[in-house]
Design an enzyme around this catalytic site. Sequence first.
Site, PDB file in Angstrom:
ATOM      1  N   HIS A  80       6.883 -16.770  58.591  1.00 37.98           N
ATOM      2  CA  HIS A  80       5.600 -16.336  59.141  1.00 37.98           C
ATOM      3  C   HIS A  80       4.474 -17.303  58.766  1.00 37.98           C
ATOM      4  O   HIS A  80       4.508 -17.928  57.701  1.00 37.98           O
ATOM      5  CB  HIS A  80       5.247 -14.939  58.616  1.00 37.98           C
ATOM      6  N   GLU A 136      -4.841  -5.380  60.374  1.00 37.57           N
ATOM      7  CA  GLU A 136      -6.214  -5.413  60.884  1.00 37.57           C
ATOM      8  C   GLU A 136      -7.027  -4.242  60.324  1.00 37.57           C
ATOM      9  O   GLU A 136      -6.488  -3.197  59.985  1.00 37.57           O
ATOM     10  CB  GLU A 136      -6.233  -5.263  62.416  1.00 37.57           C
ATOM     11  N   SER A 194       3.057 -12.785  64.344  1.00 39.98           N
ATOM     12  CA  SER A 194       4.070 -13.813  64.637  1.00 39.98           C
ATOM     13  C   SER A 194       4.029 -14.191  66.107  1.00 39.98           C
ATOM     14  O   SER A 194       3.070 -13.885  66.820  1.00 39.98           O
ATOM     15  CB  SER A 194       5.461 -13.291  64.274  1.00 39.98           C
ATOM     16  N   ASN A 212       4.275   0.902  64.974  1.00 41.83           N
ATOM     17  CA  ASN A 212       3.199   1.777  64.494  1.00 41.83           C
ATOM     18  C   ASN A 212       2.051   1.715  65.490  1.00 41.83           C
ATOM     19  O   ASN A 212       1.913   0.749  66.229  1.00 41.83           O
ATOM     20  CB  ASN A 212       2.704   1.303  63.106  1.00 41.83           C
TER      21      ASN A 212
END
Length: 270
Positions: free
Chosen positions: A92, A191, A210, A233
């Site tokens: 990542h 976030e 990603s 989610n």
Amino acid sequence: MTHAASVPTPYESAAEAATRLSELTGVERHDIALVLGSGWLPAVDALGEATAEIDTTDLPGFSAAAVEGHSGKIRSIRSGDKNLLVFLSRTHFYEGKGVAAVVHPVRTAAAAGCSAIVLTNGCGGLKQGWQPGQPVLISDHINLTGTSPIVGANFVDLTDLYSPRLRAMCKEVDDSLDEGVYVQFPGPHYETPAEVRMAGIMGGHLVGMSTTLEAIAAREAGMEVLGISLVTNLAAGLSGEPLNHEEVLVAGRSAASRMGGLLSQVVTRI
Ligand code: 8IG
């Protein structure tokens, strides 16, 4: 007199990795690459028996995997008349190893002969009605990392980056699949609710960490790109609950057979 050791370019490094890959797997060329993101690992068994499995660290230019649910392995799988190259983990951007490290698997896949790549991820979903465990086709992206895997004056066109042909193929397999614009944040934090609202105002429907840099590198390399997100989610602030990594793993396990079926049917049609 000093003599500078010549440092391979990222493309040379990928070519070396591809050569080593064919030696270690005994498979001369691969046809389609898949990168499995968070929650996608349980789907891999549907793709078929592994011809070979190697550690990413056995190839030049790869570093060890860092996240639970990501195993640092590469599988070569024979599916019909195709050789699949399956990365069970990715590097990542938030690991800080640099953009070249993030896209090294993509460039290795291209050097190994792959003409198409399936990039998967787990992410947060913004669209009303989406549920955790739901796969969504990526129709386009917004790259908020502020960087590119490409260095220099190479103005790669990203129109139709996420192949309309491959997306149509997915819908033939499963006509209930929705599409969305994927927004890559740098991470590794999730976030804030305000950033999720911003992503929505910008035209985003999926938020993750990603895929966009890999997709760009794949397009640069001339590969056809299919992106599929697993909504693991509801994005921050939308569910009233805090985010955690456990729900990602649960969503993957519960959706494994649907995602495995989708992947295996799509790769046979590519
Ligand atoms: I799984 O809600 C997963 N990865 N940025 N936001 C971001 N990355 C994610 C999320 C999410 N869920």
